[in-house]
Design an enzyme around this catalytic site. Structure first.
Site, mmCIF file in Angstrom:
data_model
loop_
_atom_site.group_PDB
_atom_site.id
_atom_site.type_symbol
_atom_site.label_atom_id
_atom_site.label_comp_id
_atom_site.label_asym_id
_atom_site.label_seq_id
_atom_site.Cartn_x
_atom_site.Cartn_y
_atom_site.Cartn_z
ATOM 1 N N CYS A 2 57.937 -30.916 -48.747
ATOM 2 C CA CYS A 2 57.064 -30.089 -49.565
ATOM 3 C C CYS A 2 57.690 -28.713 -49.695
ATOM 4 O O CYS A 2 58.681 -28.400 -49.039
ATOM 5 C CB CYS A 2 55.676 -29.966 -48.929
ATOM 6 N N GLY A 31 57.845 -30.538 -54.751
ATOM 7 C CA GLY A 31 56.577 -31.260 -54.745
ATOM 8 C C GLY A 31 55.833 -31.082 -56.048
ATOM 9 O O GLY A 31 55.518 -29.957 -56.434
ATOM 10 N N ASN A 105 55.273 -28.477 -44.094
ATOM 11 C CA ASN A 105 56.318 -29.310 -44.697
ATOM 12 C C ASN A 105 56.907 -30.190 -43.604
ATOM 13 O O ASN A 105 57.505 -29.683 -42.656
ATOM 14 C CB ASN A 105 57.410 -28.423 -45.317
ATOM 15 N N GLY A 106 56.736 -31.505 -43.725
ATOM 16 C CA GLY A 106 57.275 -32.409 -42.716
ATOM 17 C C GLY A 106 56.332 -33.549 -42.409
ATOM 18 O O GLY A 106 55.374 -33.811 -43.140
ATOM 19 N N TYR A 266 69.964 -34.044 -51.936
ATOM 20 C CA TYR A 266 69.045 -34.214 -53.066
ATOM 21 C C TYR A 266 68.013 -33.119 -53.237
ATOM 22 O O TYR A 266 67.835 -32.595 -54.331
ATOM 23 C CB TYR A 266 68.322 -35.564 -52.918
#
Length: 534
Positions: A2, A31, A105-106, A266
């Site tokens: 995220c 996101g 985030n995670g 990416y």
């Protein structure tokens, strides 16, 4: 994966919401499912706007007018278990103790244990299936143990130490304590990125920002910045000045520093620098290493006549593809034209949507394919759905042979730290050789980057160890078989619920228990963007 962001402005008369919105636009690639902002005013009141959709759609001008205060946090959601319920949009909020909001985030890999602990031991209600809500409530319960009417930095750091000793997995977080300040912290392995920056104003005062990527900091003039270290936390006061500066502390002992290598392959923008490594430079080196391997696969290491043109699969692979072409001494061409108004197919919520969106997203130019031996370069090959479509498009455009090269090694295992690749058996690389993968996606040949070469591309003085469990099945936190089974069960349940909602055929796999606790589109927290129409 995220996008998270936090800002504290030195001038308490200024509203932080416009800067949070602009920052969200720089992190939109992290996101696309939901977006949220919470700000805090001088009296300690929270103001929130969140909902499903892109930042530009959620944060309308009329809604932004209601977000007041000099400090705030942002979240851009990428769902990791197939859930797109509006009630799981972040930041999450708890009113006790003191009022806390958090963006995460995670992924936590011991979520089932945490849920049981919160229910049976500390009696905190969890309203969603999100592990981010679990993390927030673990922190809230630890902070509550201070049993004070007002807390200080020492209390916050102590609560973070207890929290980070209890949870396990990947996390970079920003949180805000009502009327107090902003907190940032990162997991002991540093799996997910988090940076801290400073911006000096004309009057000498200093503003502060926490963000997932350096590009946000640079774009907003936070030219003095650094990474938050693994196991480190920072507290930024609501009214920072020369006598009240941010305080850093190593709240837990760092473990093996292992950033997720997929950030470089990416997810991160090429103009970002993460943990001292330029994403752009790492992708150039990926192209060089890939070219070396491709050359070795041909007789006498000569690609002349074997490859006529190198074409990238837009957009992430462009840097690597260009360098690969230069190293091979083969022409580089843009053979696919991209529709800029279609989102990233990799993070589409289900396979059918991914398949249908590839044709809407890309159009092959016949002039660059017809009669040629084409080498397509992509950042990675995950499920194979997109690759199969792209190979077919190249053939339809007249390509004589179609080869495809991946900047990453074969992805053979589930990702468990915040990236929803697919269940293991849905990965095209699972239990298949490279020749078998080529057959499945319809390519004449497939080239994969060697793992050690990829690691070398992303290494720096700071680290040469990365989280690479998707390639090896060996995860940095250890064996996580129970969590993987739980994750796959949740994904399957969410997929069945989507089919029921869409009125698709319902087969015997639909369990009545799937319909008992359907995810709500809205939650019971403070003002939701979805409830308000300008």
């Amino acid at each position: 994966m995220c996008g998270i962001l936090a800002v504290v402005l030195a001038n308490q008369k200024n509203n932080v919401a416009p800067e949070l919105f602009e920052g969200a636009m720089f992190l939109q690639h992290r996101g696309q499912d939901a977006a949220g902002i919470v700000t805090c005013g001088a009296r300690g009141r929270f103001y929130q706007c969140k909902g499903n959709g892109m930042a530009r759609d959620v944060f309308t001008q009329s809604r932004m007018m209601n977000l007041v205060g000099n400090m705030g946090i942002t979240h851009l959601r990428y769902p990791t278990a197939g859930s797109s319920a509006g009630s799981e949009a972040q930041p999450f909020y708890v009113n006790s103790p003191y009022g806390i909001v958090m963006s995460h985030n995670g992924n936590l890999v011991n979520s089932s244990e945490l849920r049981k602990y919160l229910d049976e031991t500390v009696h905190r209600h969890i309203n969603t299936d999100s592990d981010s809500e679990l993390l927030l409530n673990i922190f809230a319960s630890e902070l509550d143990k201070s049993n004070k009417s007002r807390v200080n930095n020492q209390d916050l750091f102590a609560a973070l130490t207890s929290t980070m000793s209890t949870i396990r997995g990947a996390y970079s977080c920003v949180a805000m304590l009502a009327g107090y300040g902003v907190i940032g912290f990162r997991d002991p392995n540093g799996i997910r990125p988090l940076l801290f920056g400073e911006r000096t104003n004309e009057d000498g005062s200093v503003d502060y920002m926490l963000a997932s990527e350096s590009v946000v900091l640079k774009a907003h003039g936070y030219n003095v910045f650094r990474d938050i270290n693994p196991g480190e936390a920072v507290i930024i006061p609501k009214a920072p000045d020369a006598n009240n500066k941010p305080e850093f502390r190593q709240v837990v002992e760092p473990k093996v520093f292992s950033p997720d290598i997929f950030e470089y392959v990416y997810f991160a923008r090429p103009d970002s620098v993460l943990d001292g490594v330029s994403v752009y430079r790492s992708r150039i080196e990926m192209g060089n290493r890939l070219a070396t391997k491709i050359r070795k696969s041909f007789p006498n290491h000569d690609v002349l006549g074997e490859i006529d043109v190198v074409i990238p699969v837009p957009d992430t692979s462009r840097t690597s593809a260009l360098q690969c072409a230069v190293s091979l001494n083969v022409p580089y061409r843009e053979g696919f034209v991209k529709n800029r108004y279609i989102g990233r197919t990799f993070i589409m919520p289900n396979q059918q949507e991914r398949r249908s969106s590839v044709r809407r997203k890309l159009n092959a130019m016949e002039s660059e394919f017809k009669g040629r031996n084409v080498l397509l370069v992509d950042d990675s090959i995950v499920r194979g759905t997109t690759s199969k479509e792209i190979v077919q498009m190249a053939r339809e455009a007249g390509a004589k042979t179609v080869m495809i090269a991946s900047c990453a090694p074969p992805i053979r295992f589930n990702h468990i730290y915040g990236i929803d690749l697919a269940d293991t058996k849905a990965l095209v690389g699972f239990d298949r050789t490279e020749d078998e993968i080529a057959e499945v996606i319809g390519a004449d040949k497939v080239f994969y980057q060697d793992l050690q070469d990829l690691i070398d591309c992303c290494s720096s003085e700071k680290t040469s160890t990365f989280e690479v469990g998707v390639f090896t099945g060996q995860y940095i936190t250890g064996p996580e078989d129970n969590y993987i089974q739980e994750l796959e069960k949740i994904r399957a349940q969410n997929q069945r619920l989507k089919e029921v909602k869409k009125g698709l055929s319902v087969d015997a796999c639909i369990d009545a228990s799937d319909l008992v606790d359907v995810k709500a589109e809205v939650d019971i927290s403070i003002h939701n963007a979805g409830d308000h129409h300008p």
